[in-house]
Design an enzyme around this catalytic site. Structure first.
Site, short mmCIF file in Angstrom:
data_model
loop_
_atom_site.label_atom_id
_atom_site.label_comp_id
_atom_site.label_asym_id
_atom_site.label_seq_id
_atom_site.Cartn_x
_atom_site.Cartn_y
_atom_site.Cartn_z
N GLY A 78 0.82 -1.21 0.00
CA GLY A 78 0.00 0.00 0.00
C GLY A 78 0.85 1.26 0.00
O GLY A 78 1.93 1.30 0.59
N ARG A 142 1.34 -5.69 -5.03
CA ARG A 142 1.36 -6.62 -3.90
C ARG A 142 1.82 -8.03 -4.28
O ARG A 142 1.56 -8.97 -3.54
CB ARG A 142 -0.04 -6.69 -3.27
CG ARG A 142 -0.48 -5.43 -2.55
CD ARG A 142 -1.63 -5.69 -1.61
NE ARG A 142 -2.13 -4.49 -1.00
CZ ARG A 142 -1.59 -3.90 0.08
NH1 ARG A 142 -0.53 -4.43 0.65
NH2 ARG A 142 -2.11 -2.81 0.58
N ASP A 173 5.46 -7.80 5.67
CA ASP A 173 5.50 -8.95 4.77
C ASP A 173 6.53 -8.75 3.66
O ASP A 173 7.29 -9.67 3.33
CB ASP A 173 4.12 -9.19 4.14
CG ASP A 173 3.13 -9.76 5.16
OD1 ASP A 173 3.57 -10.52 6.05
OD2 ASP A 173 1.93 -9.45 5.07
N LYS A 199 8.15 0.77 5.44
CA LYS A 199 7.03 1.57 4.94
C LYS A 199 5.71 1.01 5.43
O LYS A 199 5.55 -0.21 5.46
CB LYS A 199 7.05 1.52 3.41
CG LYS A 199 5.83 2.05 2.73
CD LYS A 199 5.14 1.04 1.81
CE LYS A 199 4.41 -0.04 2.54
NZ LYS A 199 3.48 -0.82 1.71
N THR A 200 4.80 1.80 5.82
CA THR A 200 3.37 1.50 5.95
C THR A 200 2.70 2.54 6.82
O THR A 200 3.21 2.89 7.90
CB THR A 200 3.03 0.09 6.50
OG1 THR A 200 1.60 0.00 6.62
CG2 THR A 200 3.65 -0.26 7.84
N ASP A 202 0.23 1.99 8.42
CA ASP A 202 -0.37 1.29 9.56
C ASP A 202 0.42 1.44 10.85
O ASP A 202 -0.10 1.19 11.93
CB ASP A 202 -0.51 -0.21 9.24
CG ASP A 202 -1.35 -0.46 8.01
OD1 ASP A 202 -2.01 0.48 7.54
OD2 ASP A 202 -1.33 -1.60 7.50
P1 FBP Z 1 0.55 -2.12 3.71
O1 FBP Z 1 1.36 -0.89 3.98
O2 FBP Z 1 0.80 -3.16 4.73
O3 FBP Z 1 0.74 -2.61 2.33
O4 FBP Z 1 -0.99 -1.75 3.89
C1 FBP Z 1 -1.48 -0.49 3.96
C2 FBP Z 1 -2.98 -0.48 3.82
O5 FBP Z 1 -3.34 0.86 3.57
C3 FBP Z 1 -3.79 -1.07 4.98
O6 FBP Z 1 -4.03 -0.12 6.00
C4 FBP Z 1 -5.05 -1.50 4.30
O7 FBP Z 1 -5.72 -2.52 5.01
C5 FBP Z 1 -4.56 -2.00 2.96
O8 FBP Z 1 -3.38 -1.27 2.69
C6 FBP Z 1 -5.54 -1.79 1.85
O9 FBP Z 1 -5.05 -2.42 0.71
P2 FBP Z 1 -5.38 -2.04 -0.79
O10 FBP Z 1 -4.60 -0.81 -1.12
O11 FBP Z 1 -4.86 -3.20 -1.56
O12 FBP Z 1 -6.84 -1.81 -0.88
#
Ligand code: FBP
Length: 548
Positions: A78, A142, A173, A199-200, A202
């Site tokens: 993400g 991803r 991951d 990065k994230t 979250d």
């Molecule tokens: P990562 O940084 O772990 O890839 O996720 C960030 C995130 O924004 C999460 O908060 C959310 O659940 C997910 O990506 C949503 O994924 P997508 O962009 O595939 O809809």
């Protein structure tokens, strides 16, 4: 490209970096490290990269010379504000070592490496993206890099481009996979180093040596701005309860940080729900009680923050999801072939009696959302589960019961919101702009020092940037073994909210008064230019964690 005045001014922003990164540097090595747990298993899985020391860049009197280095970079998962600055820092770091070094970006995430889809990132391209939000310079994806075939395919293009180091910018991951890749390339003497960057949005990739993942700061500030605006609106009209779900996957860091920034009436923290073994009804009753008590004070309005991962932390639902994950990991295709209208009954027939009865009790829409495709890492896509609607509806039903019993006389009108994508590509705050550039520059330093299997680390970031500490942490140090897709796998341990930690404790000591008083804070938009106490403050989470 036409640009706004802010974009033009922002392009000229010079990120602040740790003093030790400027000029000549050398590396100070710490002692041998160990993984968080499962040491013997992890040592056996990573014989070449396990146990390496922690590294710190320090000033040196001797100027090193470097041969030109070609580096590849991947944005994985993400989007998070500041990714472009990691790449800019990496680019400047490589060029600083030797101006003939080159940087190649793989397109749309790890898939670009496997599919040999890349572009060279030259100075004019990099300059277009400095201090901007988004990952659009090369795109993100991803695809999970995990098989030997993918690693070998990737190696072909790395060799062709004479790339001797790869930087993977990703979450837990993706960095786990970067470590597996680094180990593999080392084991076959491929001559390719692999370095990760945290990065994230979250905020769940952090530990002793990684203070925060980039993007968390900016994303939380964007959400807090908007929640603040909603709070001012709701305090003006006094007629709605706003149920606001916040992104963040499993961890509640974003919801908690926003709560600390805006002081809402209610914020649910998934980790607490799990620790107290609460049911969905307990959560609903708690919110309904706050609504009823505020109503008795004449306040039929308020705000409720909900972390997007809540549903999977309700212990009974967590167990159900574990069984669902295992089932879907092994029967995905078979399940997809079943007619949509028959899928719910089919799942019920496959689950153990306890889980089947919980699954049966869920509203149709949530039950369906629990069986949607997992992401390539096997995670449930919690952003697709509409917990904000579910809770708003269930609280309404509970209030009807309270009304019937004569315990509530108010009006309950709701608005639901989900904030996630709105913040992931925002222009990075000064904190993220500086932190990201420093992470990229540090990654270049680790490459120059010949390291592999490390994550770029920049610490002490609640101090002025010049005092930040830059270095590298062995990725294996952050790992443990966990069950994924029905198998035990080495993974970086996700950092969830610690209930004993200062951020949660601060929130817990204030929440009762925030519930009853209307103590809203309206943080306003991120400020990019102005006094340092307005523009350069890190998150409240980080400040509290570091006792600042
Ligand atoms: P990562 O940084 O772990 O890839 O996720 C960030 C995130 O924004 C999460 O908060 C959310 O659940 C997910 O990506 C949503 O994924 P997508 O962009 O595939 O809809």
């Amino acid at each position: 490209m036409t640009k706004s005045a802010l974009q033009i001014a922002r392009a000229a922003y010079q990120p602040k970096v740790p003093k030790t990164l400027l000029g000549s540097v050398s590396i100070k090595e710490g002692g041998a490290t160990a993984s968080l747990s499962d040491q013997e298993e992890l040592k056996a899985l990573f014989p070449n990269t396990y146990g390496m020391p922690i590294l710190e860049f320090v000033k040196s009197d001797t100027k090193e010379t470097y041969a030109p280095i070609n580096v590849g970079v991947i944005l994985s998962g993400g989007q998070a504000p500041g990714g472009h600055n990691v790449i800019a820092g990496l680019f400047d770091g490589i060029k600083n070592m030797n101006k003939d070094g080159r940087l190649y970006g793989f397109i749309l995430g790890p898939g670009g490496l496997v599919n040999h889809d890349y572009k060279e990132l030259t100075a004019d391209i990099i300059d277009e993206y400095r201090n901007t939000g988004g990952f659009d310079i090369i795109g993100s994806g991803r695809t999970k890099l995990e098989s030997k075939e993918q690693f070998d395919k990737g190696l072909e293009i790395l060799k062709k481009l004479n790339i001797s180091a790869l930087v993977v910018i990703g979450g837990d991951d993706s960095n786990t996979n970067a470590c597996v890749l680094g180990e593999y390339y080392k084991s076959i003497d491929a001559g390719v180093q692999v370095i990760g960057c945290p990065k994230t949005i979250d905020g769940d990739l952090k530990n002793e040596m990684i203070e925060t993942s980039f993007g968390f700061d900016t994303a939380c500030k964007v959400y807090s701005e908007v929640i603040g605006n909603i709070q001012r609106d709701c305090n003006s009209a006094r007629k709605y309860w706003h149920f606001i779900k916040l992104m963040g996957r499993s961890a509640s860091h974003i919801a908690l940080e926003c709560a600390l920034q805006v002081q809402p009436n209610v914020c649910i923290v998934s980790e607490e729900v799990e620790a107290k073994n609460q049911s969905l009804e307990d959560v609903v009753n708690y919110i309904a009680d706050v609504v009823a008590q505020r109503s008795a004070l004449g306040n039929d309005f308020g705000t409720v923050l909900i972390p997007e991962g809540l549903i999977e932390f309700i212990p009974a639902i967590k167990k159900l999801m574990e069984e669902l994950n295992d089932y879907l990991a092994h029967h995905e295709e078979e399940f997809k072939r079943i007619k949509r209208s028959a899928q719910r009954e089919h799942i019920i027939s496959q689950l153990s009696p306890v889980n089947a009865s919980i699954y049966k009790s869920l509203p149709e829409v949530v039950a369906r959302q629990l069986t949607l495709d997992r992401d390539p890492h096997g995670n449930v896509q919690v952003s697709l589960i509409e917990t904000e609607k579910l809770l708003a509806e269930m609280v309404g039903t509970r209030l009807d019961q309270l009304k019937a019993a004569g315990d509530y006389k108010g009006k309950f009108a709701t608005q639901v919101h989900f904030f996630g994508y709105e913040g992931r590509c925002a222009a990075p705050s000064n904190y993220d702009a500086d932190y990201c550039y420093s992470l990229g520059y540090t990654a270049a330093g680790l490459i120059g020092a010949g390291k592999t299997g490390y994550m770029s680390s920049v610490r002490n970031t609640t101090a002025a940037a010049e005092k930040w500490i830059a270095g590298g942490v062995p990725i294996t140090m952050m790992m443990n073994m966990e069950r994924r897709h029905g198998e035990m796998k080495p993974v970086i341990k996700k950092a969830l909210v610690e209930l004993q930690g200062a951020p949660f404790q601060t929130f817990a000591s204030e929440r009762a008064s925030w519930a009853m008083e209307t103590a809203y804070i309206y943080p306003g938009p991120i400020q990019y230019f102005g006094p340092t106490e307005v523009c350069d403050q890190p998150t409240k989470t980080l400040q509290l964690e570091q006792n600042k």
